[in-house]
Every structure is written in structure tokens, then in C-alpha cells.
Design an enzyme around this catalytic site. Structure first.
Site, short mmCIF file in Angstrom:
data_model
loop_
_atom_site.label_atom_id
_atom_site.label_comp_id
_atom_site.label_asym_id
_atom_site.label_seq_id
_atom_site.Cartn_x
_atom_site.Cartn_y
_atom_site.Cartn_z
N ASP A 191 118.33 29.73 61.22
CA ASP A 191 119.51 30.15 60.46
C ASP A 191 120.67 30.25 61.43
OD1 ASP A 191 121.24 31.50 58.39
OD2 ASP A 191 119.32 31.61 57.35
N HIS A 252 123.97 27.02 57.23
CA HIS A 252 123.19 28.02 57.98
C HIS A 252 122.63 27.41 59.27
CE1 HIS A 252 123.40 31.38 55.21
NE2 HIS A 252 123.15 30.55 54.20
N GLU A 316 124.06 27.66 50.22
CA GLU A 316 125.31 28.22 50.74
C GLU A 316 125.96 27.28 51.77
OE1 GLU A 316 124.55 32.98 50.21
OE2 GLU A 316 123.81 32.06 52.05
#
Length: 752
Positions: A191, A252, A316
């Protein structure tokens, strides 16, 4: 390997739980589909033998059972055929890939299954029937059990990127999850905040990307070598658990970009973030080198994980950089794509085809549907019913995750909430409300629902508090997915009774489990009218004890302790840690206490702050906020300026006035445009002392704290102190959505 768990977990069980066995009744979790209590019991002693299939896995399962019996009862049973022993046998008549039959009679115990998976689950059920005592012989109640799960995918996800977890911790969780028949461990390995898996071709991923420099200057991080990955995967396999790796892309990915900046569109150096949220710095879709890099990474990842599934994240993904990237725009026009959403679809499908060529099936979070996704992908749904409906109608198989986010507060996602959630209907998530209009459509696509997963994101989870977030909710989750129905009051009452019987087992295994429907502990600090402060603890367990220090050191079980409240007589760095049954339950909660002439004095505000965050009194309580605006010390105003006046209640000599502000543009928190300090003798007529304009870059994504100070050239006398702060009425054009809905966050108006 197998003896490690049983020494670590089961031996403690046998010592701490004498003679419960039959007295506790039969309390199996998850509850078998059919259980018939028969007459009598089976006597197990040193003469008992365990017979099993002769293949490698059959022998492995038999060895697991023998060691479990020895650790739990003290009885050393051996391999061999015996008329009155325990037989593990493969029987094709048992229908179901994970189904089993367990028959306990006074003469023998038989576990039957068509597959080794079912055989192992039968052994795990037998373990729950064993009495918890050391003795020369023990009895097992006579029962007939026919059992199989409702859902094939019963998973728990652990995010090891935001906070790192050692191998020993992960293996302990695999022990526990397997005991309750969870069969999938989703390992979130990368991440923004950390890259946790060794890739030999790209050593900077771990030498750079696995480490971050925290606000206090400490270096935090860690990673797993490929040898450790293999160890964990095999450890899980022995316990009937499949490990699914997740390598995040294209978003990410800042940790990877920090290691190799050429992966980004800007090609500029980056650092591994120390804060949470969504970052715009993502993999560059317009650079073919990005795909070469990712494919090389996957070429090292895939051999470590036998699973046919690989998770690529896909969630995202802010597309600002793609919008501003010439090569990305050229690719978009070359492919005839309408917008950057189409680029995401291109990226995802590129990786999906690559994985399919390696014999793997891609899993992604539900954003992979944006721009269109192949129906061959498995969609993990986290944003609610609408996304589940979209995926199912697109023909995708689905894993439901949104209702089971274990990082949700225990007050919000209770054990009962987890138990009662029906994944074939409309269900709320931490981010969305349930939409009943979707329930019928979701139920109609039941065959496409593989099952569910309970993710534990680690922004606020760590190796000390993670178990309180996992358990006992993971037991309710296991029950829910195994049974697949009966979420009513009667079913809950039955489950809860069986859950109560599990707590002594968890205690014996040294599991720091949490309460069912309240926080482990909530701390609050108030000004003591007699001087100093009082630290209050609202405890989730009556037997929880709080240990604290006043010198900034980490408390231990030998540090001073309190239960509900304690007086803190002087300023300093207060650290407090909850303990229960000898187990530490969290990292320290820290309070920086300062002497402040304004502490506890009357405060007036022209505009009240938002009730979502700290109360106005936090501005004058002598407690400094941390870098986290959610820590209960930062006072927030949404779309309003700050005008705060303090009555020192008498004329007072003042040497300085200070105030702190935060900036975190990802959360729409901006530093003030201007701050002024004033004093008065009567609260009506004010003398301006100083006006400051913080040197803040509102376009920076890096969180920052601003400490603004007025220092008197010579002491001055005043009764009233006033601080005003004005927000930005206008922001640069590139700031998302303009200046509306922005925040000012202030803490501690410090008067000396």
C-alpha cells in the site's frame, strides 16, 4: 511446524482449563448443520489409535489430530489401526468439497469426507468436542454430525502495509481462524505506507519502500522474505487455509514509487507516506515500463502462492496525474477511450489478461468495474449494495466485504451486527446505508456470491490491538458464513450461548479479544479543579487495568495502574496502556500536558466548533493535540473563521501566546490564511499584538502542523486574550472543489 501451534496454543488451554469438558456442554462454532446427541460417550486413553488415509495429506491431518489430543488432554495417542480407535477416512458418498461426517459412539470415532478439506474440518470439530482437561483418560460425548458450509469463501483480510505484523502473529491468527473454519487469508501486502514482500529483482521495494520516517523521526517498517512467505503459506495450507496475496495497483502505490520514481507519471522522487488517505501519486498507465515492472513483480509473487486467485486492489485511483500526463492522454486517444475511467479499465484488463495467461484469476475491489471490467474477474464489494448489484448484473462473481470491516469501532459493528448480516440481501457498510430495493436482485444472483470477507485495515490496528478487533467478531462471521441462514432472535440467542463458552478457550490461548458491543477502553482527560488533571477510563471489561507513566516512557504491567480515573498532578508526557489478563491491549495513548495560564479559564467563541470533533474546552485544557485531528484534542470549524476570547479572571503578566493549527489537504483541512493575537483589560477594547500569515502550501498533500507564537519583547499585563484565525476564501484552481467545505483545526491556546 505443526507442533509449534499446539505447543503455543493448546498446551496453555490444558493447563488453564481443567475439567470443563462435558460440564460446558457441546458448544461448537460454527454450528454444524445437523447434530444429534446420542447415548453414552467414547473413552479416549493411551490405547487409542488413529487410522488415516495413507496419502501425504491424510497422514498430515492425522498427525495434527494426535498432537492436538496430546496438547489438550495430555494423552499420547499413536498412529495405527484399532477396533476401538479414531478413523479418518475418505468417503465419496459424503457430498460437498468441504463436507464431513463425524460419528462418535462408545466404541469408536469416525470422521468421513470426500476430500481432505472436509476431513480436516471434521478434525477441527472433534477438537471442540474434546474435554479440556489433562487426565489418563477422557470422554467424548456420543454424537452424529453431518456438516457442510453454506459459502465456499470465508475469508479474513489483514492489512500489513499500514502497520507491520510479525510472522508469529500471523501464524497465531491462522491457528485461530482455522479452528473456526475460516478458509481464506487475504494478505494485503502493499500500500502507500509500506511494501512488505521481498522482490529480488527490485531490492529497493524493501530497502526503501518497506520503511517510513515517522513524525518523531523514528524509522518504522518491515517486510517478509520470500522464505517467510513460503512458511506462512505452508502453515496456512496445513490448516486448510488458502492465502490470497494482494499487490495494489494502479493506486495505493506510493511506497513502490518512493523506491522507483520512474513508475509515476511525474518521475519525481517521493517518500513513503506516514499518514493515511488517498494519494494522487499512482502508477503511470501511459508508460509501458509500468507494466513491465508489475509483470516482473508478479512473476516473483505467483510462485509463492499456489492459490488460483491473485488480488490486485484497483481501488481508490485518483486520475489527476493521468489527466495531466502527455503519454497517458496519447494512449487514451490512441485507444479511442472517452476518459480516464477508460484508462483504468485498460490497465485492469491488461493485468487481468497477464494473470489469466499464468493460470490465475484476478480479484479486485469494486472500483475495477469503473470503465468496464471483464466478467471473469472476481469483484470484492466494499462500497455497498449498489456496487454489488452492478457486479452481479455484469456477470461477475462476488465477495462481500463492506458489511464486515473489522477496523470499524466495536460500538458501531457489534458481534450481533456481524451475526445478523445477510450477504444475500441489502446490508449496510461503514460507508453506505442498506438499500432494500437491491435485496431481491442480489438474492436472485445467489449463485454468483462466492461468500464474504472480513477485512482488518490497519490505519488504527497494530499487533497489540488487532486481536480485540478480530475477536469475537470473527467467530460471529465464521458462524454467519458457515450456516448462511437463521439470523433471527432465536438463532442469535443460541449462538451467543455457544460464544460465551468460547471465551475460556480464547483466554487460555492468550488472545486479547475485545468486548462484543463497546470499545475496549476510551480515555478522556479533564482539568482538575484542585490543580493538574484527571485521566478517566471508560472500560469495556470490568477486569481491564490501565497502566501509565508520566515521563513519556511506554508503560508495562509493572507501571502504576488505575481502573476508572487517576489524578495527574503535574505537566509532562502521560502515556497509558490497557492490560487484561496479563495481555497488553494496545500501543500507548499519549497526552502531552503543559502548564498554561489559560487552563480551565472561561472561553468565548464567536462561532461554535463542529460537534464531530473535540469540544471547545480542548482549546484551554493544557493538553496538546497529536498529529491526528481525530485524537479528541483538535477543535474543528467547517467553513468558518475562528474568534476565541479567554478570560484569565484577573490581570495577569503575559510573556507569550501560542496556538497550533493543522493542515491535511486530503481531509480538506487547511492552515489559516491569517492569525492575529490581541489582549484587553476589559474584554471590550482590544490591543493588537501581532498578525501572522502561515507559510502554508495549500496544494501540498503532506500533512503539516503550524505553531504560531507571539512573544512579548517585555512582559505585559492583561485579563483577556483573543486569538482570531481567518480561512482561505479562495484557493488555487487546482485545489479540488474549491474553498467550500474546508476546515480549520486548532488546538491549545497557550498563554505563558
Amino acid at each position: 511446524m505443526m507442533s509449534k501451534i499446539l505447543v503455543r496454543c493448546l498446551l496453555g488451554l490444558s493447563i488453564l482449563l481443567p475439567a470443563l469438558g462435558m460440564a460446558a456442554g457441546i458448544s461448537i462454532i460454527p454450528q454444524p448443520r445437523q447434530l444429534q446427541l446420542e447415548q453414552g460417550s467414547y473413552r479416549l486413553d493411551a490405547h487409542t489409535r488413529v487410522a488415516a488415509p495413507k496419502d501425504a495429506r491424510g497422514r498430515e491431518i492425522a498427525a495434527f489430530l494426535r498432537e492436538a489430543i496430546r496438547a489438550q488432554t495430555g494423552i499420547a495417542v499413536r498412529e495405527g489401526d484399532a477396533a476401538h480407535g479414531i478413523e479418518l477416512k475418505l468417503d465419496p458418498a459424503v457430498q460437498g468439497a468441504e463436507a464431513y461426517r463425524l460419528a462418535v459412539t462408545p466404541k469408536r470415532i469416525t470422521v468421513s469426507a470426500a476430500t481432505d478439506k472436509g476431513l480436516f474440518w471434521g478434525v477441527q470439530t472433534l477438537r471442540q468436542l474434546l474435554p479440556l482437561e489433562h487426565a489418563a483418560q477422557v470422554t467424548v460425548p456420543a454424537v452424529t454430525i453431518e456438516d457442510a458450509p453454506a459459502y465456499a469463501w470465508r475469508g479474513v483480510m489483514l492489512d500489513v502495509a499500514r502497520h507491520f505484523y510479525p510472522v508469529s502473529f500471523i501464524e497465531k491468527q491462522l491457528d485461530l481462524l482455522s479452528y473456526y473454519k475460516i478458509n481464506t487469508f487475504h494478505w494485503h501486502l502493499t500500500d502507500d505506507q509500506g511494501w512488505r514482500i521481498e522482490i529480488k529483482r527490485y531490492p529497493k521495494l524493501t530497502s526503501v519502500g518497506a520503511w517510513r520516517t515517522e513524525a518523531d523521526g523514528t524509522r518504522y517498517g518491515g517486510f517478509y522474505t520470500q522464505a517467510q512467505i513460503r512458511e506462512v503459506v505452508n502453515y496456512a495450507r496445513e490448516r486448510n487455509i488458502t492465502v490470497i496475496p494482494e499487490i495494489e495497483m494502479p493506486g495505493h502505490s506510493v511506497a513502490a514509487i518512493a523506491a522507483y520514481p520512474e513508475l509515476s507519471c511525474s518521475k519525481q522522487p517521493a517518500t513513503v507516506p506516514t499518514t493515511w488517505g488517498v494519494f494522487k501519486n499512482i502508477d503511470c498507465v501511459g508508460d509501458e515500463g509500468t507494466f513491465t515492472f508489475l509483470q516482473n513483480v508478479l512473476d516473483e509473487v505467483l510462485p509463492l502462492f499456489p492459490s488460483k486467485y491473485v488480488h490486485i486492489g484497483g481501488d481508490e485511483v485518483p486520475k489527476d496525474d493521468w489527466h495531466d500526463c502527455a503519454s497517458c492522454q496519447a494512449l487514451m486517444h490512441k485507444l479511442g477511450l472517452k476518459d480516464e475511467e477508460g484508462l483504468q479499465s485498460y490497465f485492469i484488463q491488461h493485468i487481468q489478461k497477464y494473470l489469466e495467461g499464468k493460470g490465475k484469476t484476478m480479484i479486485g475491489w469494486d472500483e475495477i468495474l469503473e470503465g468496464g471490467a471483464s466478467k471473469n474477474a472476481v469483484v470484492e464489494v466494499w462500497r455497498g449494495d449498489d456496487e454489488a448489484r452492478k457486479a452481479l448484473e455484469n456477470g461477475n462473481r462476488v465477495i462481500v466485504a463492506g458489511p464486515f470491516y473489522l477496523d470499524s469501532p466495536l460500538l458501531k459493528l457489534t458481534v450481533q451486527n456481524v451475526f445478523r448480516t445477510d450477504i444475500t440481501g441489502a446490508a449496510p457498510t461503514p460507508y453506505t446505508e442498506a438499500k432494500p430495493e437491491n435485496a431481491a436482485i442480489i438474492a436472485a444472483h445467489r449463485a454468483q456470491i462466492l461468500g464474504a470477507e472480513a477485512p482488518l485495515w490497519s490505519e488504527r490496528a497494530n499487533p497489540y490491538n488487532a486481536e480485540s478487533k478480530l475477536y469475537p467478531r470473527a467467530l460471529a462471521f465464521a458462524e454467519n458464513l458457515w450456516r448462511g441462514n437463521a439470523h433471527d432472535d432465536a438463532a442469535w440467542a443460541d449462538f451467543h450461548q455457544r460464544l460465551e463458552a468460547q471465551y475460556p478457550r480464547l483466554d487460555a490461548w492468550h488472545v486479547a479479544y475485545g468486548p462484543e458491543d463497546r470499545a475496549v477502553v476510551q480515555y478522556a482527560i479533564t482539568v482538575d479543579a484542585k490543580g493538574g488533571w484527571q485521566l478517566h477510563a471508560q472500560r469495556g471489561f470490568d477486569d481491564l487495568v490501565n497502566h501509565y507513566t508520566l515521563d513519556g516512557s511506554t508503560p508495562s504491567a509493572k507501571s502504576p495502574s488505575f481502573t476508572d480515573s487517576v489524578v495527574v498532578p503535574h505537566a509532562g508526557t502521560l502515556q497509558v496502556v490497557p492490560f487484561r489478563k496479563g495481555l497488553r491491549y494496545d500501543n500507548p495513548t499519549s497526552f502531552t500536558l503543559v502548564d498554561n495560564l489559560a487552563t480551565g479559564k472561561p472561553l468565548s467563541l464567536a462561532q461554535p466548533p463542529s460537534p464531530k470533533y473535540a469540544p471547545a474546552s480542548a482549546l484551554t485544557d493544557g493538553v496538546l493535540g497529536s498529529g491526528d485531528f481525530r485524537d479528541g484534542q483538535w477543535v474543528g470549524w467547517n467553513d468558518h473563521d475562528i474568534d476565541a476570547s479567554i478570560d484569565l479572571q484577573k490581570s495577569t503578566t503575559i510573556h507569550s501566546i501560542a496556538v497550533n493549527f493543522l493542515q491535511d489537504t486530503g481531509s480538506r483541512i487547511l492552515a489559516p490564511r491569517q492569525v492575529s493575537f490581541q489582549v484587553s483589560g476589559d474584554g471590550q477594547h482590544w490591543t493588537a499584538l501581532q498578525t501572522e500569515q502561515p507559510q502554508a502550501d495549500v496544494m501540498s498533500a503532506r500533512p503539516a502542523e503550524f505553531h504560531l507564537v507571539f512573544k512579548a519583547s517585555k512582559p505585559l499585563s492583561a485579563r483577556y486574550v483573543r486569538v482570531t484565525a481567518s480561512r482561505y476564501a479562495n484557493v488555487p484552481a487546482g485545489f479540488p472543489d474549491g474553498a467550500a467545505n474546508t476546515w480549520l483545526f486548532a488546538d491549545e491556546i497557550l498563554v505563558k
